[in-house]
Design a protein around this motif. Structure first.
Motif, PDB file in Angstrom:
ATOM      1  N   ASN A 703      52.847  61.043  49.463  1.00 38.30           N
ATOM      2  CA  ASN A 703      54.284  61.065  49.729  1.00 38.30           C
ATOM      3  C   ASN A 703      54.942  59.923  48.957  1.00 38.30           C
ATOM      4  OD1 ASN A 703      54.100  63.226  51.548  1.00 38.30           O
ATOM      5  ND2 ASN A 703      53.638  61.845  53.271  1.00 38.30           N
ATOM      6  N   ALA A 704      56.030  60.264  48.283  1.00 37.11           N
ATOM      7  CA  ALA A 704      56.761  59.244  47.530  1.00 37.11           C
ATOM      8  C   ALA A 704      57.344  58.229  48.484  1.00 37.11           C
ATOM      9  CB  ALA A 704      57.861  59.899  46.681  1.00 37.11           C
ATOM     10  N   GLY A 705      57.333  56.946  48.061  1.00 33.19           N
ATOM     11  CA  GLY A 705      57.884  55.862  48.881  1.00 33.19           C
ATOM     12  C   GLY A 705      56.812  55.151  49.680  1.00 33.19           C
ATOM     13  N   ARG A 706      55.587  55.725  49.732  1.00 32.87           N
ATOM     14  CA  ARG A 706      54.518  55.084  50.468  1.00 32.87           C
ATOM     15  C   ARG A 706      53.787  54.080  49.554  1.00 32.87           C
ATOM     16  NH1 ARG A 706      54.595  54.972  55.617  1.00 32.87           N
ATOM     17  NH2 ARG A 706      52.284  54.877  55.690  1.00 32.87           N
ATOM     18  N   ALA A 707      53.119  53.086  50.174  1.00 34.95           N
ATOM     19  CA  ALA A 707      52.304  52.097  49.405  1.00 34.95           C
ATOM     20  C   ALA A 707      50.863  52.585  49.382  1.00 34.95           C
ATOM     21  CB  ALA A 707      52.393  50.725  50.032  1.00 34.95           C
ATOM     22  N   ILE A 708      50.262  52.625  48.183  1.00 38.03           N
ATOM     23  CA  ILE A 708      48.913  53.195  47.996  1.00 38.03           C
ATOM     24  C   ILE A 708      47.898  52.060  47.796  1.00 38.03           C
ATOM     25  CG2 ILE A 708      47.479  54.715  46.564  1.00 38.03           C
ATOM     26  CD1 ILE A 708      50.126  56.055  45.691  1.00 38.03           C
ATOM     27  N   PRO A 709      46.836  51.966  48.644  1.00 35.16           N
ATOM     28  CA  PRO A 709      45.786  50.965  48.433  1.00 35.16           C
ATOM     29  C   PRO A 709      44.839  51.421  47.291  1.00 35.16           C
ATOM     30  CG  PRO A 709      45.305  52.235  50.404  1.00 35.16           C
ATOM     31  CD  PRO A 709      46.636  52.732  49.917  1.00 35.16           C
ATOM     32  N   VAL A 710      44.917  50.734  46.165  1.00 30.87           N
ATOM     33  CA  VAL A 710      44.044  51.052  45.017  1.00 30.87           C
ATOM     34  C   VAL A 710      42.874  50.049  45.044  1.00 30.87           C
ATOM     35  CG1 VAL A 710      43.882  51.287  42.518  1.00 30.87           C
ATOM     36  CG2 VAL A 710      46.025  51.869  43.710  1.00 30.87           C
ATOM     37  N   LYS A 711      41.677  50.503  45.348  1.00 32.08           N
ATOM     38  CA  LYS A 711      40.515  49.634  45.558  1.00 32.08           C
ATOM     39  C   LYS A 711      39.484  49.803  44.410  1.00 32.08           C
ATOM     40  CE  LYS A 711      41.079  49.905  50.593  1.00 32.08           C
ATOM     41  NZ  LYS A 711      40.428  50.260  51.882  1.00 32.08           N
ATOM     42  N   PHE A 712      38.881  48.669  44.044  1.00 38.06           N
ATOM     43  CA  PHE A 712      37.826  48.702  42.993  1.00 38.06           C
ATOM     44  C   PHE A 712      37.005  47.410  43.115  1.00 38.06           C
ATOM     45  CE2 PHE A 712      41.685  46.919  41.244  1.00 38.06           C
ATOM     46  CZ  PHE A 712      41.279  45.747  40.634  1.00 38.06           C
ATOM     47  N   SER A 713      35.869  47.360  42.453  1.00 40.76           N
ATOM     48  CA  SER A 713      34.978  46.182  42.472  1.00 40.76           C
ATOM     49  C   SER A 713      34.648  45.736  41.036  1.00 40.76           C
ATOM     50  CB  SER A 713      33.676  46.507  43.206  1.00 40.76           C
ATOM     51  OG  SER A 713      32.784  45.401  43.120  1.00 40.76           O
ATOM     52  N   LEU A 714      34.554  44.408  40.872  1.00 39.57           N
ATOM     53  CA  LEU A 714      34.128  43.817  39.572  1.00 39.57           C
ATOM     54  C   LEU A 714      32.767  43.115  39.700  1.00 39.57           C
ATOM     55  CD1 LEU A 714      37.496  42.316  38.277  1.00 39.57           C
ATOM     56  CD2 LEU A 714      36.492  44.547  37.800  1.00 39.57           C
ATOM     57  N   SER A 715      32.027  43.419  40.804  1.00 43.23           N
ATOM     58  CA  SER A 715      30.703  42.820  41.086  1.00 43.23           C
ATOM     59  C   SER A 715      30.817  41.308  41.177  1.00 43.23           C
ATOM     60  CB  SER A 715      29.668  43.216  40.032  1.00 43.23           C
ATOM     61  OG  SER A 715      28.380  42.790  40.454  1.00 43.23           O
ATOM     62  N   SER A 717      33.574  38.010  42.927  1.00 42.31           N
ATOM     63  CA  SER A 717      34.977  37.580  42.864  1.00 42.31           C
ATOM     64  C   SER A 717      35.245  36.964  41.512  1.00 42.31           C
ATOM     65  CB  SER A 717      35.268  36.570  43.970  1.00 42.31           C
ATOM     66  OG  SER A 717      36.572  36.052  43.827  1.00 42.31           O
ATOM     67  N   LYS A 718      36.260  37.487  40.851  1.00 40.18           N
ATOM     68  CA  LYS A 718      36.667  36.961  39.558  1.00 40.18           C
ATOM     69  C   LYS A 718      38.050  36.335  39.637  1.00 40.18           C
ATOM     70  CE  LYS A 718      32.925  38.556  37.569  1.00 40.18           C
ATOM     71  NZ  LYS A 718      32.241  39.048  38.765  1.00 40.18           N
ATOM     72  N   GLY A 719      38.487  36.036  40.863  1.00 43.75           N
ATOM     73  CA  GLY A 719      39.817  35.467  41.058  1.00 43.75           C
ATOM     74  C   GLY A 719      40.876  36.562  41.082  1.00 43.75           C
ATOM     75  N   LEU A 720      42.125  36.198  41.285  1.00 44.70           N
ATOM     76  CA  LEU A 720      43.217  37.174  41.386  1.00 44.70           C
ATOM     77  C   LEU A 720      43.981  37.316  40.088  1.00 44.70           C
ATOM     78  CD1 LEU A 720      44.584  36.290  44.966  1.00 44.70           C
ATOM     79  CD2 LEU A 720      42.995  38.097  44.301  1.00 44.70           C
ATOM     80  N   LEU A 755      47.985  42.048  45.295  1.00 38.72           N
ATOM     81  CA  LEU A 755      46.543  42.128  44.984  1.00 38.72           C
ATOM     82  C   LEU A 755      45.811  41.181  45.917  1.00 38.72           C
ATOM     83  CD1 LEU A 755      44.216  43.140  43.164  1.00 38.72           C
ATOM     84  CD2 LEU A 755      44.637  41.134  41.720  1.00 38.72           C
ATOM     85  N   SER A 756      44.666  41.649  46.472  1.00 37.76           N
ATOM     86  CA  SER A 756      43.843  40.806  47.345  1.00 37.76           C
ATOM     87  C   SER A 756      42.372  41.141  47.085  1.00 37.76           C
ATOM     88  CB  SER A 756      44.209  41.039  48.815  1.00 37.76           C
ATOM     89  OG  SER A 756      43.940  42.385  49.188  1.00 37.76           O
ATOM     90  N   GLN A 763      35.425  43.919  47.283  1.00 35.46           N
ATOM     91  CA  GLN A 763      36.394  44.855  46.717  1.00 35.46           C
ATOM     92  C   GLN A 763      37.733  44.164  46.520  1.00 35.46           C
ATOM     93  OE1 GLN A 763      36.814  48.356  49.131  1.00 35.46           O
ATOM     94  NE2 GLN A 763      34.741  49.132  48.640  1.00 35.46           N
ATOM     95  N   TYR A 764      38.377  44.555  45.378  1.00 36.37           N
ATOM     96  CA  TYR A 764      39.763  44.187  45.161  1.00 36.37           C
ATOM     97  C   TYR A 764      40.630  45.312  45.743  1.00 36.37           C
ATOM     98  CZ  TYR A 764      38.683  40.291  42.049  1.00 36.37           C
ATOM     99  OH  TYR A 764      38.267  39.117  41.537  1.00 36.37           O
ATOM    100  N   ASN A 765      41.774  44.926  46.316  1.00 35.67           N
ATOM    101  CA  ASN A 765      42.699  45.931  46.874  1.00 35.67           C
ATOM    102  C   ASN A 765      44.083  45.667  46.299  1.00 35.67           C
ATOM    103  OD1 ASN A 765      44.057  47.871  48.338  1.00 35.67           O
ATOM    104  ND2 ASN A 765      43.877  46.816  50.321  1.00 35.67           N
ATOM    105  N   TYR A 766      44.492  46.608  45.376  1.00 34.16           N
ATOM    106  CA  TYR A 766      45.832  46.485  44.797  1.00 34.16           C
ATOM    107  C   TYR A 766      46.744  47.448  45.573  1.00 34.16           C
ATOM    108  CZ  TYR A 766      49.748  46.966  41.587  1.00 34.16           C
ATOM    109  OH  TYR A 766      51.010  47.006  41.059  1.00 34.16           O
ATOM    110  N   VAL A 767      47.656  46.900  46.348  1.00 30.44           N
ATOM    111  CA  VAL A 767      48.618  47.726  47.121  1.00 30.44           C
ATOM    112  C   VAL A 767      49.782  48.050  46.194  1.00 30.44           C
ATOM    113  CG1 VAL A 767      50.124  47.836  49.096  1.00 30.44           C
ATOM    114  CG2 VAL A 767      47.915  46.656  49.271  1.00 30.44           C
ATOM    115  N   TRP A 768      49.837  49.396  45.859  1.00 30.66           N
ATOM    116  CA  TRP A 768      50.859  49.856  44.893  1.00 30.66           C
ATOM    117  C   TRP A 768      52.040  50.432  45.668  1.00 30.66           C
ATOM    118  CZ3 TRP A 768      50.448  54.982  41.796  1.00 30.66           C
ATOM    119  CH2 TRP A 768      51.538  55.073  40.893  1.00 30.66           C
TER     120      TRP A 768
END
Length: 798
Positions: A703-715, A717-720, A755-756, A763-768
């Motif tokens: 749904n448009a207007g919602r915030a999407i959690p985009v999650k991924f891993s870099l093996s 922590s590489k900082g933010l 980004l967190s 996991q990194y979580n980019y809230v879009w």
């Protein structure tokens, strides 16, 4: 030890007898311990070092002593007439053998120890040894040589004291008469004695009269007063080996009761003494007491007249012994014993008995000697022509020492005319006369001299002309100037051939003496050859090409073309950059010419370099690392060798996330360079988006207007700060109805994108945060990481 003392006294007497040194019966005369005695008919014994060549009489324990006997007699049929014995310090025979040759050599090895045992007797090896020859028939001593043996362990000195008494003066025995004692202190060696003390007490029944040191090194002495008693004490700092000092002591008899007068002298030293038994000596005389009557009368022979012996200043005279009237006279002695040598003239002989009774007679020796003329200088006497003649003269000796001798000379010598002349000498002392002659030979033995014109030696340059300057004069000391036309010349000179030539000039004087002069002519080549290099100098050669020496040419004014004689040295390596020197040398036999060529081997071609393909690596898993070391190899080569490769960054450096360009340069020894480059990319370990977002080609319906959690891993922590600039981004994309699609139900409400990172889930979580106006469109989310990687997800909004 009494036998040893007697042996030393006997040795003194034998040596004195063999060398005709008199022994005073009351004062023992010192004798030379190093004396080499002469045997019968000139036989000698001499000691040498081990080489039997170097004379030597001082040895050390452990050395070899060599003894040579010369002139030894041999028995009938060559049988031994003598034996040779090596006698140790105390008289023991250490070695013996027969003398079988008139000249014979023997050796003896001295022991290394201070003592040894010979025949069951322990002897001291230090001190004075003897080499004796003795008769094989009766064992009598024939000849003796002495040598000294030292101990390297320390100094030793055998001091001995001998004492005698003047019996003739002492046996009278009356109160007031004097008796004389003689003492000799001797160092028998082998070393110098230090700090010597000698004591002579005044005998009982006597009083001190006088003391005199007769001979030898000076002793400092203290003595009693005249008429007193006590002792004479003497000291000296040192006494050398074989040195001796003799003393005379006079004492006055103070008792007439009979008995004896005896005395003991002693000597000591701070130097170790191997034999102290001879450090004291006693002497004495028995006193008869009272004054015996005398009935003696002495009768002498008649006076004697005798001619002198031929050419002698006197003669030996033998006469009958004087006689006494009875036995009370005792022994009768004469001040000139029968058999003595009497001088020319008159001599009174007095003979005296022990009682003091005496007689005398006259011995007259007539002078029968001739007057003698002795020529001084040589006879015949030769003198050179044109020199001065000086008569050496004569000496005239008269048998009468009081006579005046007159000498006359006749005859002349012409020193300027060669010939034989006679000088006559006549002498007379008024009673005797004599003549003598001298022959004088005036001789011309001096060759004439030649004076050369011009230089000598003379130098002529090769290929020039030689002209002999000749001689200017010829003179003779006896004949004067000689004609130069009589000078003969021999010898040739070749001016075209270098070398040394001689020209000889000779002339003969009337006496037949030939004079000569020689001129040395040196034909020389002083001009060095000409040496010309062919080709360039300096010469340049490219590295790794061939080098060919262009060579050189040479010529000489005297030797001609010398090109074939050129010697070349020095090498050129065309494979190694550098400066080389080639040396060209040529000689004409006398002169040398040298030239050099510089050859520069250069490198003007740059090396080749080969970089690897671009490199991509991934950061290590499960770490927080944002960089990592990367190794690589850059290849390079050069035709001349010696390539150095540098890379920036260098292989093994730590490369950061992203793409880094590596620049590499190859440099050869000449400084020529080549370069290349490549990239090193360091990536994160991104494996895709995690749920709820699905990866391409799926479209996520949301749904448009919602915030999407985009999650991924870099093996890890590489900082933010992992996104590249202006990332993430989204844009409208074509909605593909044929692509897979899935509803994205896990959305959140957020005021904006963020980004967190969660360590628990790695996991990194980019809230879009999306826009409600996007409803009915398809969009693509593009996530660009700062390692340069791009990751895309498709979305369809409703």
């Amino acid at each position: 030890m009494a036998k040893e003392r007697e042996r030393k006294l006997d040795t003194a007497r034998k040596i004195a007898d063999q060398s005709r040194i008199g022994i005073n019966p009351w004062l023992l005369t010192p004798f030379p311990m190093s004396l080499v005695q002469g045997g019968p008919s000139g036989e000698t014994i001499t000691t040498y070092a081990q080489d039997c060549t170097t004379p030597k009489s001082d040895f050390t324990l452990g050395e070899i002593v060599c003894a040579k006997i010369t002139g030894a007699p041999l028995g009938a049929g060559g049988t031994p007439a003598q034996r040779i014995t090596w006698v140790a310090h105390n008289g023991a025979v250490a070695q013996a053998g027969n003398v079988i040759n008139s000249t014979q050599t023997g050796t003896y090895l001295l022991p290394t120890s201070a003592t040894q045992t010979l025949g069951g007797v322990t002897i001291d090896n230090r001190g004075t040894w003897r080499v004796n020859t003795s008769s094989t028939s009766d064992g009598s001593l024939v000849n003796t040589a002495l040598f000294t043996v030292h101990d390297p362990a320390g100094n030793f000195a055998d001091l001995t004291v001998n004492q005698g008494v003047n019996l003739a003066a002492s046996e009278v025995g009356t109160v007031g008469s004097n008796g004389e004692f003689g003492v000799v202190v001797t160092n028998l060696g082998p070393d110098t004695a230090q700090n010597i003390t000698f004591t002579e007490p005044v005998p009982a029944n006597t009083t001190f009269v006088s003391f005199t040191q007769v001979s030898g090194p000076t002793f400092i002495c203290t003595r009693p007063s005249v008429g007193g008693t006590g002792a004479v004490s003497c000291t000296t700092a040192s006494l050398a080996k074989d040195a001796a000092a003799s003393f005379k002591f006079v004492y006055q008899i103070s008792s007439t009761s009979g008995g004896s007068i005896s005395n003991t002298a002693t000597v000591s030293s701070t130097t170790a003494d191997p034999d102290t038994d001879d450090n004291s000596a006693a002497a004495g005389v028995t006193l008869p007491g009272g004054t015996p009557p005398s009935t003696c009368s002495v009768s002498c022979p008649i006076s004697i007249t005798q001619d002198s012996a031929p050419n002698q200043s006197g003669a030996v005279v033998t006469y009958q012994a004087p006689t006494g009237t009875d036995s009370s006279c005792g022994a009768i002695s004469c001040d000139h014993p029968s058999g003595s040598f009497f001088p020319i003239g008159q001599t009174t002989v007095t003979c005296e008995a022990e009682t003091g009774d005496a007689c005398s007679f006259m011995v007259t020796i007539n002078d029968t000697r001739p007057l003698v003329i002795t020529l001084e200088g040589t006879n015949p006497l030769g003198i050179e022509c044109h020199t001065s003649f000086v008569d050496p003269g004569v000496t005239a000796t008269s048998p009468d020492p009081n006579a005046t001798v007159t000498v006359t000379t006749s005859g002349t010598v012409d020193a300027n005319t060669p010939g034989t002349y006679t000088i006559t000498y006549s002498a007379s002392d008024g009673t005797h006369s004599a003549t003598a002659t001298r022959t004088v030979n005036v001789e011309d033995t001096t060759p004439p001299t030649i004076t050369l014109a011009g230089a000598n030696p003379m130098t002529v340059e090769c290929h020039s002309t030689f002209t002999d300057p000749g001689a200017t004069a010829a003179t003779d000391s006896c004949s004067g100037d000689l004609p130069t036309s009589s000078i003969q010349v021999s010898g040739t000179v070749d001016p075209n051939v270098p070398g040394t030539y001689t020209v000889t000039y000779t002339i003969t004087d009337p006496a037949g003496n030939q004079g000569a002069a020689v001129r040395e002519v040196n034909v020389v080549d002083t001009t060095p050859p000409t040496l010309t290099l062919v080709g360039a100098n300096p010469m340049t050669v490219e590295c790794h090409t061939a080098f060919t020496d262009p060579g050189a040419t040479a010529t000489d004014t005297c030797a001609g073309d010398l090109t074939s004689a050129i010697n070349m040295s020095g090498s050129v390596n065309p494979d190694a950059v550098g400066t080389y020197t080639r040396t060209y040398t040529v000689s004409d036999g006398s002169n040398t010419r040298t030239a050099t060529r510089t050859v520069n081997v250069v490198d003007t071609t740059p090396p080749t370099i080969s970089c690897p393909a671009n490199i991509t690596v991934t950061l290590p898993l499960n770490t927080s690392a944002t960089s990592m070391p990367v190794n690589f190899t850059v290849g390079a080569s050069d035709s001349c060798g010696g390539v150095t490769v540098t890379s920036t960054p260098a292989s093994g450096s730590s490369f950061p996330v992203g793409t880094t360009t590596v620049n590499s340069t190859a440099t050869d020894a000449a400084g020529n360079t080549s370069s290349c480059s490549f990239t090193v990319t360091v990536r994160y370990n991104f494996t895709g988006f995690f749920s709820p977002v699905s990866n391409l080609p799926t479209f996520n319906i949301v749904n448009a207007g919602r915030a999407i959690p985009v999650k991924f891993s870099l093996s890890g922590s590489k900082g933010l700060s992992i996104f590249a600039a202006n990332s993430p981004q989204s844009g409208v994309t074509t909605c593909d109805a044929s692509a897979p699609a899935t509803d994205l139900t896990d959305t959140v409400t957020a005021g904006g994108s963020s980004l967190s990172y969660s360590a628990n889930s790695d996991q990194y979580n980019y809230v879009w945060a999306t826009n409600s106006s996007w409803a009915g469109t398809c969009r693509q989310l593009v996530v660009t990481l700062n390692d340069g990687s791009i990751h895309v997800a498709n979305f369809k909004f409703r």
